[in-house]
Design an enzyme around this catalytic site. Sequence first.
Site, PDB file in Angstrom:
ATOM      1  N   CYS A  55      41.918  21.746   0.741  1.00  8.04           N
ATOM      2  CA  CYS A  55      41.948  22.980  -0.058  1.00  8.04           C
ATOM      3  C   CYS A  55      43.105  23.835   0.471  1.00  8.04           C
ATOM      4  CB  CYS A  55      40.608  23.712   0.000  1.00  8.04           C
ATOM      5  SG  CYS A  55      40.099  24.214   1.656  1.00  8.04           S
ATOM      6  N   ASN A  96      41.632  25.543   4.292  1.00  7.76           N
ATOM      7  CA  ASN A  96      40.765  24.680   5.128  1.00  7.76           C
ATOM      8  C   ASN A  96      39.747  25.508   5.926  1.00  7.76           C
ATOM      9  OD1 ASN A  96      41.088  22.371   7.912  1.00  7.76           O
ATOM     10  ND2 ASN A  96      39.884  22.080   6.081  1.00  7.76           N
ATOM     11  N   CYS A 113      37.102  27.189   3.730  1.00  8.80           N
ATOM     12  CA  CYS A 113      35.953  27.344   2.817  1.00  8.80           C
ATOM     13  C   CYS A 113      35.587  26.005   2.180  1.00  8.80           C
ATOM     14  CB  CYS A 113      36.242  28.383   1.730  1.00  8.80           C
ATOM     15  SG  CYS A 113      36.473  30.062   2.372  1.00  8.80           S
ATOM     16  N   ARG A 114      36.323  25.596   1.146  1.00 13.25           N
ATOM     17  CA  ARG A 114      35.888  24.461   0.337  1.00 13.25           C
ATOM     18  C   ARG A 114      35.974  23.113   1.052  1.00 13.25           C
ATOM     19  NH1 ARG A 114      39.953  25.918  -4.338  1.00 13.25           N
ATOM     20  NH2 ARG A 114      41.058  26.592  -2.452  1.00 13.25           N
ATOM     21  N   SER A 115      37.139  22.785   1.616  1.00 12.96           N
ATOM     22  CA  SER A 115      37.269  21.413   2.158  1.00 12.96           C
ATOM     23  C   SER A 115      36.435  21.169   3.421  1.00 12.96           C
ATOM     24  CB  SER A 115      38.741  21.023   2.351  1.00 12.96           C
ATOM     25  OG  SER A 115      39.383  21.848   3.289  1.00 12.96           O
ATOM     26  N   ASP A 160      38.390  28.672  -5.850  1.00 17.73           N
ATOM     27  CA  ASP A 160      38.591  29.295  -4.542  1.00 17.73           C
ATOM     28  C   ASP A 160      37.630  30.492  -4.398  1.00 17.73           C
ATOM     29  OD1 ASP A 160      39.518  30.617  -2.338  1.00 17.73           O
ATOM     30  OD2 ASP A 160      41.636  30.488  -2.901  1.00 17.73           O
TER      31      ASP A 160
END
Length: 163
Positions: A12, A15, A17-19, A129
């Site tokens: 993401c 690196n 939050c999402r990934s 995001d």
Amino acid sequence: MQQSKTKILFVCLGNICRSPLAETIMNDLLEKRGLQDFYSVDSAGIIDYHEGERADYRMRCHASFRGYDITHLSRPVQKSDFEKFDLIIGMDNQNVRDLQSLAETEQQRDKIQKMTIYCPEFNRDTVPDPYYGGDAGFELVINMLEKGCANLIDALEQQRKEE
Ligand code: 4NP
């Protein structure tokens, strides 16, 4: 003969939050399904701004309510990742574009995918995001990544059984 592991990298922007959540959910599901010996998972960011940091506090809080402990420390994507990993999965269109411009060969570019192909149920073009939004954004990310990782494992297992 021992088969080598399929290596998956989630990517993401930051690196944090999402990934790193995708990495955590994926490892959790692989462990629950007894598949840890067949896959290895990591995550990275397009930018290095948060390098060395733990995941965003809000992401960790929302994840912990679902039983996930995100321990990953942020790191930027490196050129060597395109050789090291078999599958490189971005969260949104810009992640995918950035990955494509970092890749140096057609073979490396072929490893890049977008996470939303694994969670069509959500009818969304991106895993959005959550960084500048509120609680609902973090919850949506968890819902999409839980579904997406489960479907990704199903797809990988299908391939593995056909090999
Ligand atoms: P992520 O979220 O890409 O899911 O880790 C973000 C984290 C940090 C920033 C943007 C998005 N940032 O601009 O610092």
